[in-house]
Design a protein around this motif. Structure first.
Motif, mmCIF file in Angstrom:
data_model
loop_
_atom_site.group_PDB
_atom_site.id
_atom_site.type_symbol
_atom_site.label_atom_id
_atom_site.label_comp_id
_atom_site.label_asym_id
_atom_site.label_seq_id
_atom_site.Cartn_x
_atom_site.Cartn_y
_atom_site.Cartn_z
ATOM 1 N N THR A 1 0.821 -1.205 0.000
ATOM 2 C CA THR A 1 0.000 0.000 0.000
ATOM 3 C C THR A 1 0.858 1.259 0.000
ATOM 4 O O THR A 1 0.467 2.274 -0.573
ATOM 5 C CB THR A 1 -0.950 0.014 1.213
ATOM 6 N N ASP A 2 2.033 1.201 0.634
ATOM 7 C CA ASP A 2 2.943 2.343 0.581
ATOM 8 C C ASP A 2 3.447 2.567 -0.840
ATOM 9 O O ASP A 2 3.534 3.706 -1.313
ATOM 10 C CB ASP A 2 4.133 2.123 1.521
ATOM 11 N N ARG B 1 0.597 4.073 -2.826
ATOM 12 C CA ARG B 1 0.339 5.464 -2.452
ATOM 13 C C ARG B 1 1.393 6.397 -3.045
ATOM 14 O O ARG B 1 1.080 7.474 -3.562
ATOM 15 C CB ARG B 1 0.280 5.591 -0.925
ATOM 16 N N ALA C 1 0.690 6.775 -6.711
ATOM 17 C CA ALA C 1 -0.442 7.678 -6.961
ATOM 18 C C ALA C 1 -0.026 9.131 -6.843
ATOM 19 O O ALA C 1 -0.407 9.981 -7.668
ATOM 20 C CB ALA C 1 -1.576 7.370 -5.983
ATOM 21 N N ILE C 2 0.777 9.440 -5.824
ATOM 22 C CA ILE C 2 1.237 10.824 -5.638
ATOM 23 C C ILE C 2 2.144 11.243 -6.780
ATOM 24 O O ILE C 2 2.036 12.368 -7.314
ATOM 25 C CB ILE C 2 1.960 10.958 -4.285
ATOM 26 N N SER D 1 -12.227 2.672 4.184
ATOM 27 C CA SER D 1 -11.401 3.362 3.193
ATOM 28 C C SER D 1 -12.256 4.158 2.220
ATOM 29 O O SER D 1 -11.879 5.258 1.796
ATOM 30 C CB SER D 1 -10.538 2.350 2.431
ATOM 31 N N TYR E 1 -6.546 11.647 -7.511
ATOM 32 C CA TYR E 1 -5.321 11.017 -7.011
ATOM 33 C C TYR E 1 -5.253 11.125 -5.482
ATOM 34 O O TYR E 1 -4.886 10.167 -4.796
ATOM 35 C CB TYR E 1 -4.087 11.703 -7.606
ATOM 36 N N SER F 1 -5.410 8.215 -2.635
ATOM 37 C CA SER F 1 -4.357 8.147 -1.619
ATOM 38 C C SER F 1 -4.949 8.070 -0.221
ATOM 39 O O SER F 1 -4.445 7.352 0.652
ATOM 40 C CB SER F 1 -3.430 9.364 -1.746
ATOM 41 N N LEU G 1 -6.066 4.521 0.302
ATOM 42 C CA LEU G 1 -4.927 3.631 0.534
ATOM 43 C C LEU G 1 -4.397 3.769 1.959
ATOM 44 O O LEU G 1 -3.973 2.787 2.569
ATOM 45 C CB LEU G 1 -3.811 3.949 -0.470
ATOM 46 N N GLY G 2 -4.436 4.987 2.496
ATOM 47 C CA GLY G 2 -3.965 5.192 3.862
ATOM 48 C C GLY G 2 -4.793 4.429 4.872
ATOM 49 O O GLY G 2 -4.265 3.805 5.797
ATOM 50 N N GLU H 1 -4.495 0.417 4.867
ATOM 51 C CA GLU H 1 -3.320 -0.203 5.483
ATOM 52 C C GLU H 1 -3.589 -0.695 6.903
ATOM 53 O O GLU H 1 -2.797 -1.443 7.466
ATOM 54 C CB GLU H 1 -2.160 0.790 5.473
ATOM 55 N N THR I 1 -9.540 0.468 -5.909
ATOM 56 C CA THR I 1 -9.301 1.797 -6.482
ATOM 57 C C THR I 1 -10.434 2.196 -7.419
ATOM 58 O O THR I 1 -10.862 3.354 -7.448
ATOM 59 C CB THR I 1 -7.954 1.825 -7.229
#
Length: 418
Positions: free
Chosen positions: A151-152, A155, A158-159, A240, A255, A259, A262-263, A266, A383
């Motif tokens: 997931t990191d 993320r 995505a950024i 989420s 995006y 994100s 995704l945070g 986790e 997603t």
């Protein structure tokens, strides 16, 4: 402004049209629509220019609008949101009114995602990652430590992709759909491959496969993975997804909304649940029996992973559909038997059904994937659902996801701390 209430010695706070519109989160002409419908009273301002409104009445209408917009469930007072995306009902779930398990059995992940976004089915639809954003995302992901969680990596990808998109703040439907169809393949292709020759075109399931296992893909295995992706696209307002809608309510771009999802994903109580089920199945396969493994889990005070779901009194329909597909995979037979042993052993005392995390663990164990693979599959699949919810939220009143805190601290005024 303040006016004097006729016949009383108490001042009444009055708002101008613009002030009332700002408090209600609407345009000034909508304020007059409320007046014409009898939902709001008005008074001509002194001098005859414009109207004024009772502040308390406007605040009450704003609270009523928030309740109608966000609502509260009749059962427990939890936040509820009007949505046309997913319905969960009587041990079944539906995407825009269509049985989700049937969609997953007959259509690709990309087709289901497009159905969720648009309400139209586009057979053979394919998603393509732009070269610029993909290269940027790959460089960003490759700079992370080797032990970085999936997931990191997603993320960060995505950024990085967001920084390559100067149009990311365009929240129109067409622009967000364009983002969705490029972001998902970017996330997948930015993951480090397990095979020396990763696949970067064709069905998304094939591209993802080469990031999850060193085993060669065959048609049956890819069909199972594609079904898992389709089943996991959305599941109503999971934690989420709620985070995504809060971000979209504040008009964060797609995006950033992904994100946010995704945070939250986790957390060990959400997207990482299949990792625990994966490890448990490996232990059962190693020991040849589920009884001792279950006993150790309970002795340690842990709940048995992969069992039960608060939204399904009976069997999780996602698990049922994925297990059926796994039956087509000969090498899944040992892990399927281990999963059935876990369910049967636990049912001696607590009759819990298998959930999708256990089925996902059977897939990852059978295909030589790491314990984190289920989390990756879950994140990539979801997603599409997050973007569907973001699209829906962009059409709602901004910042409506703003519950009020119930203060329980010491009453003011308190002395300054020394």
């Amino acid at each position: 402004m303040r006016d004097q209430e006729p016949g009383s010695g108490h001042p009444e706070r009055r708002l101008s049209t613009n002030e009332a519109a700002e408090l209600l989160g609407v345009k000034p002409q909508t304020v007059y629509a409320y007046v014409s419908r009898g939902q709001l009273g008005s008074r001509r301002a002194s001098g005859g220019r414009g109207s004024t409104f009772d502040a308390k009445e406007v605040e009450a209408l704003a609270r009523r609008n928030r309740r109608e917009s966000a609502g509260s469930s009749p059962s427990g007072g939890e936040l509820s949101v009007r949505t046309r995306i997913t319905l969960i009902e009587k041990d079944r779930y539906f995407f825009r009114g269509v049985d989700a398990t049937e969609l997953a059995a007959r259509h690709s992940y990309e087709e289901i995602a497009d159905w969720l976004w648009t309400g139209r089915l586009h057979p053979g639809v394919s998603f393509t990652a732009p070269v610029d954003s993909l290269e940027l995302a790959r460089r960003a992901v490759s700079s992370l430590p080797e032990h970085t969680a999936p997931t990191d990596r997603l993320r960060v990808a995505a950024i990085a992709a967001a920084t390559a998109d100067p149009l990311r703040f365009d929240l129109s439907e067409d622009a967000v759909l364009g983002t969705a169809r490029t972001l998902i393949p970017t996330l997948v292709s930015a993951l480090p491959p397990v095979l020396y020759a990763p696949v970067d075109d064709g069905p998304l399931a094939h591209r993802l496969w080469t990031r999850l296992t060193a085993r060669e893909a065959d048609e049956t295995s890819l069909r199972v993975l594609d079904t898992a992706l389709g089943l996991l696209v959305d599941h109503d307002l999971a934690a989420s997804t709620l985070a995504v809608r809060v971000a979209a309510s504040a008009r964060a771009h797609a995006y950033a909304a992904v994100s946010a999802g995704l945070g939250v994903l986790e957390g060990p109580l959400h997207g990482a649940a299949s990792r625990l089920a994966h490890r448990m199945l490996l232990e059962v396969l190693d020991q040849g029996d589920a009884a001792q493994v279950i006993a150790e889990e309970l002795r340690a005070g842990r709940r048995i992973p992969g069992l039960g779901h608060r939204l399904y009194p009976g069997e999780d329909p996602r698990a049922r559909a994925l297990f059926a597909r796994l039956e087509e995979l000969p090498r899944a037979a040992p892990a399927l038997a281990a999963a059935r042993d876990v369910v049967a052993t636990t049912a001696r005392h607590t009759p819990l059904h298998a959930n999708v995390d256990l089925a996902l663990a059977v897939l990852t164990v059978s295909c030589g994937m790491p314990a984190t693979a289920g989390e990756t599959v879950f994140a990539v699949a979801r997603t599409a659902g997050w973007i569907a919810h973001a699209l829906e939220e962009y059409t709602e009143r901004p910042l409506r996801m703003r519950p009020s805190g119930r203060y329980v601290g010491p009453r003011p005024p308190q002395p300054l701390p020394e």
